[in-house]
Design an enzyme around this catalytic site. Structure first.
Site, PDB file in Angstrom:
ATOM      1  N   CYS A  82       0.821  -1.224   0.000  1.00  0.00           N
ATOM      2  CA  CYS A  82       0.000   0.000   0.000  1.00  0.00           C
ATOM      3  C   CYS A  82       0.853   1.272   0.000  1.00  0.00           C
ATOM      4  O   CYS A  82       0.313   2.378  -0.050  1.00  0.00           O
ATOM      5  CB  CYS A  82      -0.920   0.004   1.206  1.00  0.00           C
ATOM      6  SG  CYS A  82      -1.543  -1.626   1.621  1.00  0.00           S
ATOM      7  N   HIS A 331      -9.025   3.247  -1.577  1.00  0.00           N
ATOM      8  CA  HIS A 331      -7.610   2.893  -1.425  1.00  0.00           C
ATOM      9  C   HIS A 331      -7.129   2.047  -2.602  1.00  0.00           C
ATOM     10  O   HIS A 331      -7.081   0.824  -2.514  1.00  0.00           O
ATOM     11  CB  HIS A 331      -7.457   2.149  -0.086  1.00  0.00           C
ATOM     12  CG  HIS A 331      -6.071   1.707   0.246  1.00  0.00           C
ATOM     13  ND1 HIS A 331      -4.935   2.383  -0.171  1.00  0.00           N
ATOM     14  CD2 HIS A 331      -5.620   0.649   0.980  1.00  0.00           C
ATOM     15  CE1 HIS A 331      -3.866   1.754   0.288  1.00  0.00           C
ATOM     16  NE2 HIS A 331      -4.255   0.702   0.978  1.00  0.00           N
TER      17      HIS A 331
END
Ligand SMILES: [Zn+2]
Lengths: 382, 134
Positions: A82, A331
Site C-alpha cells: 500500500c 484505497h
C-alpha cells in the site's frame, strides 16, 4: 540540495469500469504536466508505484510508460504494498539528489476491480507470512483487527472511538470530488455495520478502489524556475518491520511508522506540534488512531482522545485526513502514497477549496505498506 | 504421508521441513542457534541474530497466554466453509508465538492475557492445526 514538487495530478478514485490501468495513469500524468507547465520531453524518467498482483497485465511500467509516451526514458516499478508510490517518490528524490536526473515523474496507479471476487479472496489469503500465518486463514482486516484488540486491551480504546474516525473521514470526503464516497455516515450506522474481523466492522475498513495520482519532482534550481510555488520535501523517513506479526514485540504500534517519522522530523528539524495537517494511512479506523500515536500527535495510548475531542476534524487543533483519507477516498493501493502527496501540495499551495486548512505551512504524510512491513513518512513545506 | 500445517498450505519446499515430523509426533518444535543460542519459533533454518546456519531442534512448551485475537467473518479462499473462526495469537511459555484457532470455546469466553494450551488437532486430508483451548 532541496527537491521540490512542481506538478501534481489526481484521478477520480472508485470503481472505474471505464478505464484500463494505463488509461487511469494517463489522467493524473497529463494533469501534472499541465499543472507544472512542462512537456513530457522535460521528464527525465518515470517511476511507477503499484502492487502488481492485482493486474491482469504483467510488468505494469512497460504498458504505463508506453501509454504516457514516456519511451525510451527509464522506467520501473516500486513495490511496497500500500506504500508503493511513496517508495517510488523516495526513489525519484534519490535520483535527483544524486544528480542523475533533474526532473522525474512518479505515477501511482492501481486497478483493483478487474479481479473476480474469488481471485480477490485468494489474494487476501496470502497477505501475511504464508508459511506460518496464512495457513490459519488470516486476512488483511484480520491483522489490523488483532492490532485493534490489543490496543483496546492495552489502552482502553473502544469500538465507538474507532467508528468516530470513520464518521470524520466520511465528513471530510464530502468535499473531495475525487473521493470514492462523498456521503456522510452516522455513528450508529458505522457501529451497526456487519462484522468483518472482530472488532472491526465494514465501516472500519476502507474500500478497494481503482485510481491513479502523479507527482512531478525537480532539483532545487529547476523547481524554482518551473514553479512560483514549489513545495519542498523537508524530510523523508522510510523504514521496515517484520513480515510476520508473530515477530513484533508490541501489537499496539507500527514500529516502521515510529522509525520513519523519527527520521522525517529529524531531517525537517520540526516537531509534531509544528504540523498544520497530517494525511495518515487509515486503511482501517484503528490504523488512524495508532498513527496519531506513532507520528507523535498524541502520546502512546492516548490517540483515541484526539478523535473523541474532535481535534482531528478540519477545523480542529490538528486536522487529519481532510481529503477523506483512505476511508472515504478509497484505497487503490499503489496510488495512495502519491494521492497523499498531492493533497499535501494542494493544501500548502492553498488550492484545496472547501477542504483547505487555513494557514497550512507544514504538512506530514504517513503511508504504511501492508501491516507496517513498510512505512514512508514525508514532511512538506512551502 | 507427512502432515501439513494449517487448513490450506502454500509452502512445501523449506529447510525447516523436519518441523512436520515433530508435528506428526504431536510435538511443537523450534530451532535454537548453536552459535549464539537464539531461540527461533516459528523455526528458522538460519539465524538472523548472528547469521549462523548451524541450528538444532528443540521442544517448545504447549502452554501459553493469549496475546490478541480476532474472529474472521469474511474468509479467504479455502476458508469459506469454516467462517466464522477465531484466530488467537499465543505467546508460549519459554518464548515463541503462534497463531491458532480457538477450539471448544467462543470469542466471548476469552481475553488478552488468558492462559491457554495449544493442542495439535488433525483435520481431513492429513492436515494439522493448532487448536487453542482454555
Ligand atoms: Zn545465532
Amino acid at each position: 540540495m532541496k527537491v521540490g514538487i512542481v506538478g501534481i495530478g489526481h484521478g477520480k478514485f472508485g470503481r472505474r469500469d471505464d478505464a484500463t490501468v494505463q488509461e487511469l495513469a494517463f489522467e493524473p500524468f497529463k494533469e501534472a504536466l499541465d499543472d507544472s507547465g512542462l512537456s513530457k520531453e522535460d521528464i527525465g524518467a518515470t517511476v511507477i508505484g503499484s502492487s502488481p498482483e492485482y493486474h491482469k497485465q504483467r510488468s505494469l511500467p512497460g504498458v504505463v510508460a508506453e501509454y504516457l509516451g514516456m519511451n525510451p526514458q527509464m522506467t520501473y516499478l516500486t513495490e511496497a504494498a500500500c506504500a508503493s508510490s511513496s517508495a517510488a517518490l523516495h526513489n525519484a528524490v534519490a535520483y535527483i539528489k544524486a544528480g542523475i536526473y533533474d526532473i522525474m515523474a512518479v505515477v501511482g496507479a492501481q486497478k483493483m476491480t478487474e479481479l473476480t471476487t474469488p481471485e480477490i479472496l485468494a489474494l487476501m489469503g496470502r497477505v501475511g507470512d504464508v508459511q506460518w500465518e496464512s495457513v490459519f486463514g488470516t486476512t488483511f482486516p484480520g491483522y489490523y483487527a488483532m492490532y485493534a484488540r490489543r490496543h483496546m486491551h492495552d489502552f482502553g480504546t473502544t469500538e465507538e472511538q474507532m467508528a468516530k474516525v470513520a464518521v470524520k473521514n466520511h465528513a471530510h470526503g464530502l468535499h473531495n470530488p475525487n473521493a470514492m464516497f462523498q456521503k456522510e455516515i452516522t455513528l450508529e450506522k458505522a457501529l451497526g455495520s456487519r462484522p468483518v474481523a472482530s472488532p472491526l466492522k465494514l465501516y472500519d475498513c476502507c474500500g478497494n478502489a481503482d485510481g491513479a495520482a502523479c507527482v512531478i519532482v525537480a532539483e532545487e534550481s529547476k523547481a524554482k524556475s518551473i514553479s512560483d510555488t514549489p513545495i519542498w520535501l523537508k524530510g523523508m523517513g522510510a523504514a521496515s518491520a517484520s513480515m510476520s506479526v508473530l515477530r513484533r514485540k508490541e501489537l499496539n504500534s507500527i514500529p516502521s511508522a515510529v522509525e520513519a517519522s523519527k527520521q522525517a522530523y529529524e531531517q525537517a528539524k520540526v516537531e509534531p506540534k509544528d504540523l498544520h495537517l497530517a494525511e495518515v494511512h487509515d486503511c482501517f479506523t484503528i490504523a488512524e488512531i495508532i498513527a496519531y500515536e506513532d507520528i507523535g500527535l498524541a502520546k502512546k495510548g492516548e490517540g483515541s482522545k484526539l478523535i473523541d475531542e474532535g481535534q482531528t476534524y478540519r477545523d480542529g487543533k490538528m486536522p487529519v485526513n481532510v481529503d477523506g483519507g483512505l476511508k472515504a477516498k478509497g484505497h487503490p493501493v499503489g496510488a495512495t502514497g502519491a494521492s497523499m502527496t498531492v493533497e499535501a501540495v494542494k493544501q500548502l499551495r492553498g488550492e484545496a477549496g472547501k477542504r483547505q486548512v487555513d494557514g497550512a505551512e507544514l504538512v506530514l504524510t504517513h503511508n504504511v505498506g501492508g501491516i507496517g512491513q513498510y512505512c514512508f513518512v514525508n514532511i512538506y513545506s512551502r | 504421508m507427512t502432515l501439513e500445517l494449517g487448513k490450506v498450505s502454500f509452502v512445501t519446499a523449506t529447510k525447516t521441513k523436519e518441523y512436520l515430523d515433530y508435528l506428526e509426533k504431536g510435538k511443537l518444535a523450534g530451532t535454537k542457534c548453536k552459535s549464539c543460542g537464539a531461540l527461533h519459533f516459528p523455526p528458522r533454518a538460519d539465524c538472523d541474530q548472528c547469521m549462523s546456519s548451524d541450528v538444532e531442534w528443540m521442544d517448545m512448551e504447549s502452554k501459553g497466554k493469549i496475546v490478541t485475537y480476532t474472529t474472521i467473518h469474511v474468509g479467504p479462499t479455502g476458508f469459506e466453509d469454516v467462517v466464522p473462526y477465531t484466530i488467537c495469537m499465543v505467546e508460549l511459555e519459554g518464548g515463541g508465538r503462534l497463531l491458532g484457532w480457538l477450539d471448544e470455546a467462543k470469542e466471548e469466553d476469552i481475553s488478552v492475557g488468558q492462559d491457554v494450551s495449544v493442542v495439535l488437532k488433525e483435520l481431513e486430508g492429513d492436515r494439522v492445526i493448532y487448536a487453542i483451548r482454555l
